[in-house]
Design a protein around this motif. Structure first.
Motif, short mmCIF file in Angstrom:
data_model
loop_
_atom_site.label_atom_id
_atom_site.label_comp_id
_atom_site.label_asym_id
_atom_site.label_seq_id
_atom_site.Cartn_x
_atom_site.Cartn_y
_atom_site.Cartn_z
N LEU A 331 -6.72 32.65 8.72
CA LEU A 331 -5.83 32.99 9.91
C LEU A 331 -5.76 34.72 10.67
N GLY A 332 -6.28 35.09 9.91
CA GLY A 332 -6.31 36.30 10.21
C GLY A 332 -5.90 37.34 9.43
N THR A 333 -5.88 38.86 10.02
CA THR A 333 -5.36 39.78 9.16
C THR A 333 -3.27 40.71 9.68
N GLY A 334 -3.95 39.72 11.49
CA GLY A 334 -2.24 39.93 12.34
C GLY A 334 -3.07 41.57 12.62
N LEU A 335 -1.55 41.37 14.19
CA LEU A 335 -1.87 42.19 15.00
C LEU A 335 -1.82 43.38 14.36
N GLU A 363 -8.10 40.20 14.13
CA GLU A 363 -6.74 39.59 13.61
C GLU A 363 -5.77 38.74 14.01
N LEU A 364 -6.34 37.94 14.84
CA LEU A 364 -6.01 36.63 14.90
C LEU A 364 -6.82 34.72 14.20
N GLY A 365 -7.64 35.73 13.50
CA GLY A 365 -8.52 34.19 12.46
C GLY A 365 -9.40 33.81 13.43
N MET A 366 -9.48 33.02 12.78
CA MET A 366 -10.60 31.61 12.87
C MET A 366 -9.99 31.39 14.03
N LEU A 367 -8.69 30.27 13.61
CA LEU A 367 -7.46 30.38 14.33
C LEU A 367 -7.71 30.39 16.05
N VAL B 11 6.14 35.88 12.05
CA VAL B 11 5.86 36.16 13.10
C VAL B 11 4.68 36.04 13.46
N ARG B 12 3.72 36.36 12.56
CA ARG B 12 2.33 36.29 12.90
C ARG B 12 1.67 35.10 12.77
N ILE B 13 2.28 33.63 12.44
CA ILE B 13 1.92 32.54 12.24
C ILE B 13 2.64 32.10 13.50
N ALA B 14 3.92 32.13 13.77
CA ALA B 14 4.47 31.89 15.21
C ALA B 14 3.11 32.33 15.68
N PHE B 15 3.03 33.46 16.18
CA PHE B 15 1.87 33.73 17.62
C PHE B 15 0.66 32.38 17.28
N VAL B 16 0.41 32.35 16.65
CA VAL B 16 -1.02 31.70 15.84
C VAL B 16 -0.72 30.61 17.20
N LEU B 17 0.74 29.49 16.57
CA LEU B 17 1.44 28.30 16.43
C LEU B 17 1.09 28.77 18.23
N CYS B 18 2.12 29.63 19.10
CA CYS B 18 2.25 29.72 20.05
C CYS B 18 1.22 29.34 20.86
N LEU B 19 0.47 30.06 20.62
CA LEU B 19 -0.92 29.73 21.10
C LEU B 19 -1.50 28.37 21.33
N TYR B 20 -1.27 27.42 20.39
CA TYR B 20 -1.59 25.84 20.26
C TYR B 20 -0.78 25.57 20.54
N LEU B 21 0.66 25.78 21.28
CA LEU B 21 1.49 24.80 21.69
C LEU B 21 0.58 25.45 23.14
N PHE B 22 0.80 26.19 23.90
CA PHE B 22 0.28 26.11 24.94
C PHE B 22 -0.97 25.83 24.76
#
Lengths: 475, 145
Positions: A331-335, A363-367, B11-22
């Motif tokens: 999941l990454g460490t976060g920005l 920061e964004l992880g593998m995903l 918020v962090r997870i939401a960012f990755v989710l937004c990337l995947y939504l795109f």
């Protein structure tokens, strides 16, 4: 795929049309752009909040400026009403936005430049280059309706390319042991980035003209049959050029990129697998000789084989990148929470140019990393689709070559970051810091967009080559 | 875990989710494009429907299947013979280049018209466009299949 023409036949409509404005909605592009903007805004909030310690948007000027620019380009595309591809702008826009996020996050003194009107540091400077690059892309996508200026002057372009190479050789500056950059006044640029675009234009023109000859077989060497010897010369010349780039400029990445793009284009044009075999054989011979003769090549390969031999010296960069990837996890460490910098010195040398992928993947992880790779996959799909739908050989080969230049470069540097292939100092297209790289890749996407328009001028009527015409008594 | 840490994690997870939504919307668009391409390959290039032909050759109402290169004119050696007093012997050339039809006038006396406008040089055609040579009017249509 194509938008719907809007506007009723009215006085206003007629006036607009007289100015060359024929609005055509691009709903798909708009949807994707809005989603990209949403993602970037959430990313910005995540970064700013982590830094401030409370939920805040921070200072959104840079992000707002960037998103405004993307929307302005979308508006320009809508107003000029060309039926170009609607996916490339949002995808490159998102990559550029991620670049802006990362550059705002890294220590700001990694790069600075006095532009005359203002002295800018890393993030604003990257926004400045992004603005120029996106504007260039939009202008090419809107203005280019005719490809004769590329098609007819392929040897002129080749001469320009060789000239650039010589200019760098005699006047270039050395950075990190590679003679790459050329300084004109206050601005330093890397011509090898532009050279790759010129190379593709030349190869597309040359191969489109000679593909039938190249596909014939008349020489047999053992089990493989080859085309007439004179037509093999360009291939040897390309190989020589790649070697020269390695030896003279010490630029392994560009050489690898040029040669792989050349081989793939040759295969696409002729469908002869023998060329690929021959090319790979030449590559192995060249690589072996260079490995034995030149220390800078040997160092790169040795680091790749085992970076832990000299963990604090040559292997440092690669080892730090591997640690960063490991810290990132899934999941990454976060920005903002990663470790791209220890104090004020970057943990990975060249983190803003060669190692952006490692920084983002931490920061964004593998995903997040996979999503970025997927975006390059989408660019590949769109480019090859444009090639399949192209009206003639030159346009098809040009589209394939332009796509390859971006995608192969991304693959080479991401592979280098992950210790999958030896590290070569090239940029990650649209994400790395750097004006030349952004500009060259924007030119590539601009040309792809222009090629994707199905309403452009038809290509010249199909003709057989000059030699055949002469045989048939028509010349 | 305090409230702030939780929020920032969300918020962090939401960012990755937004990337995947795109990414999801993007892939859906690509998939749709791919399906339409697959559906349209293998279909023939199109046909010309004769809308009006006062002198009866070709017959009004008939439809002519098209090859990639079709010449039109009064001469019998054309792929489509248009026997009309106002049509030249070698009148026009209809070509399919890659993925679109183009019409070119071959220096005819009375000109070729697309949707009522006289053409100069090579012009792209869309399905549904109406061509006119002399008094003969033809409509370019996609094959129904």
């Amino acid at each position: 795929m194509t938008g719907v023409p809007v506007g009723r036949p009215s006085a206003l409509g007629a006036a607009l049309r007289r100015w060359g404005i024929r609005p055509r909605l691009r709903t798909r592009e708009l949807t994707l752009l809005l989603l990209a903007a949403l993602a970037l805004t959430v990313g910005w909030i995540s970064l700013a909040s982590f830094r401030a310690g409370s939920i805040t948007t921070g200072d959104p000027t840079l992000l707002a400026g960037y998103l405004g620019m993307l929307l302005a380009i979308h508006a320009a595309f809508v107003l000029t009403g060309r039926r170009t591809d609607q996916v490339l702008l949002p995808v490159t826009g998102l990559l550029g936005g991620l670049s802006l996020l990362l550059m705002s996050r890294l220590p700001q003194d990694l790069a600075s430049q006095d532009l005359g009107f203002a002295a800018l540091e890393l993030a604003p400077l990257q926004l400045f280059w992004l603005a120029i690059a996106l504007a260039m892309m939009a202008v090419l996508a809107i203005v280019v309706r005719n490809d004769n200026w590329l098609r007819e002057y392929k040897y002129t372009w080749a001469a320009v390319g060789v000239g650039l190479l010589l200019l760098v050789f005699f006047l270039g500056d050395e950075t990190n042991g590679a003679r790459l950059s050329l300084r004109i006044g206050p601005i330093a640029g890397q011509p090898s980035e532009l050279l790759k675009v010129i190379l593709v234009v030349f190869l597309a023109g040359y191969l489109a003209e000679n593909r039938t000859l190249l596909a014939r077989t008349s020489t047999r060497v053992g089990p493989i049959s080859l085309p007439p010897i004179p037509y093999l010369m360009p291939m040897l010349a390309m190989w020589g050029l790649a070697l020269a780039v390695v030896i003279v400029q010490r630029d392994l990445g560009a050489a690898l990129l040029f040669f792989s793009v050349f081989l793939t284009l040759l295969y696409v044009a002729t469908r002869r697998f023998a060329y690929v075999v021959l090319g790979l054989a030449l590559f192995l011979v060249g690589a072996a000789v260079l490995y034995l003769l030149f220390s800078h090549v040997r160092t790169r390969v040795d680091i790749w084989l085992d970076p832990y031999v000299d963990p604090l010296g040559t292997g440092y960069q690669v080892i730090r990148a591997l640690y960063a990837l490991g810290r990132g996890g899934i999941l990454g460490t976060g920005l903002g929470a990663g470790l791209p910098a220890v104090g004020d010195t970057p943990a990975i040398p060249a983190i803003h140019t060669d190692f952006v992928y490692a920084a983002l993947a931490e920061e964004l992880g593998m995903l997040g990393g996979l999503a970025i790779l997927g975006l390059y996959g989408v660019i590949a799909e769109r480019g090859l689709r444009i090639a399949v739908q192209a009206a003639d050989d030159f346009r098809a080969l040009l589209a394939v070559g332009l796509t390859l230049v971006v995608v192969v470069q991304a693959a080479l540097i991401v592979g280098g970051n992950l210790k999958l292939v030896p590290l070569t100092g090239i940029t990650l297209p649209f994400v790395s810091y750097g004006g030349s790289s952004l500009l060259a890749n924007a030119i590539v996407v601009g040309l792809l967009l222009a090629l994707s328009d199905r309403g452009v001028e038809p290509p010249p009527a199909p003709t057989t080559g000059r030699r055949f015409r002469r045989i048939r008594g028509e010349g | 875990m305090d409230a702030f840490t939780l929020t920032i994690w969300l918020v962090r997870i939401a960012f990755v989710l937004c990337l995947y939504l795109f990414f999801f919307v993007l892939l859906r668009a690509l998939w749709r494009d791919l399906r339409t391409t697959v559906a349209s390959t293998g279909r023939s290039l199109g046909r010309l429907v004769v809308v009006a032909s006062p002198e009866g050759m070709p017959v009004a109402g008939s439809s002519i299947p098209l090859d990639a290169i079709m010449s039109l004119g009064r001469d019998v050696n054309n792929s489509i013979t248009v026997d009309d007093a106002f049509v030249s012997a070698e009148h026009a050339l209809l070509t399919f280049r890659g993925r679109a039809w183009y019409l070119e006038d071959r220096g005819s006396t009375n000109g070729s018209f697309v949707n009522g406008q006289r053409i100069e040089g090579v012009v792209p055609l869309g399905y549904g466009d109406e061509l006119q040579l002399g008094q003969v009017r033809l409509r370019l249509e996609r094959d129904r299949s």
